[in-house]
Design an enzyme around this catalytic site. Structure first.
Site, short mmCIF file in Angstrom:
data_model
loop_
_atom_site.label_atom_id
_atom_site.label_comp_id
_atom_site.label_asym_id
_atom_site.label_seq_id
_atom_site.Cartn_x
_atom_site.Cartn_y
_atom_site.Cartn_z
N ASN A 71 -10.92 27.88 23.95
CA ASN A 71 -10.74 27.78 22.49
C ASN A 71 -9.45 28.42 21.98
OD1 ASN A 71 -11.53 30.36 22.93
ND2 ASN A 71 -13.28 30.35 21.54
N ASN A 117 -12.98 22.09 21.67
CA ASN A 117 -12.32 23.30 21.16
C ASN A 117 -10.91 23.50 21.69
OD1 ASN A 117 -14.47 23.99 19.53
ND2 ASN A 117 -15.46 25.20 21.13
#
Length: 194
Positions: A71, A117
């Protein structure tokens, strides 16, 4: 789209516990390319990841595997792209794709993050540019959205791993075309093969 690929990024999570998990399909692809073209990947703190450079089809290529966790992938990608002044359209990001079965690989230029992500952070870090290309490596879907995070962080069964590896090999075959910006030809070849 006819921009030649200058940077190839493989998304994944760092650390032994994530090796060979479905989420690391992109990283595994870049390691395959490094192996095929004798490119050494070394940890480089400047780019927050493993970095290597080499020659494919008489053209320079930079390989990157962020070590920032999925992420925060964009931090690593932006650091490398900004340093070498490479535009988003010359970046190819390899990543795992839930919406495709293992053994399927697809090239895509631009578009949203589809809930991924790593792509979400990359778009944001590249100044909200969605112009970079993606190599989507199918890993299949567990069938329930609540099960996704556990699913992607597990190792796939051997039969699925073999299919994902085969798709990666087929994708590796079209990299020389992508280095020349021959996107239509590469897409046709890869999408027919997988």
């Amino acid at each position: 789209m006819d921009a030649p690929v200058k940077i190839l990024v493989g998304l994944g999570n760092p650390g032994a516990e994530y090796e060979n998990t479905r989420h690391n399909a992109g990283e595994d692809f870049v390691r395959l390319i490094a192996e095929q073209y004798n490119i050494t990947l070394k940890q480089d703190t400047k780019y927050f990841g493993f970095y290597g450079k080499g020659i494919v089809n008489n053209r320079d290529i930079k390989l990157l595997i962020p070590t920032t966790f999925m992420n925060r992938s964009g931090k690593s990608i932006a650091a490398l792209a900004n340093f070498f002044k490479v535009e988003p359209k010359s970046i190819l990001v390899a990543h795992d794709e839930l919406d495709m079965e293992p053994g399927v690989a697809r090239l895509k230029v631009g578009g949203g993050h589809g809930g991924h992500n790593g792509l979400r952070d990359t778009i944001s870090a590249l100044g909200n540019s969605k112009d970079f290309a993606r190599l989507r490596l199918g890993i299949g879907h567990p069938g329930n959205a609540k099960m996704v995070s556990g699913y992607v962080l597990k190792k796939a069964p051997t039969i699925d791993r073999d299919k994902i590896s085969e798709a990666s090999y087929q994708a590796a075959k079209v990299l020389p075309q992508l280095m020349e910006g021959k996107w239509n030809q590469a897409m046709q070849d890869l999408h027919t093969a997988t």
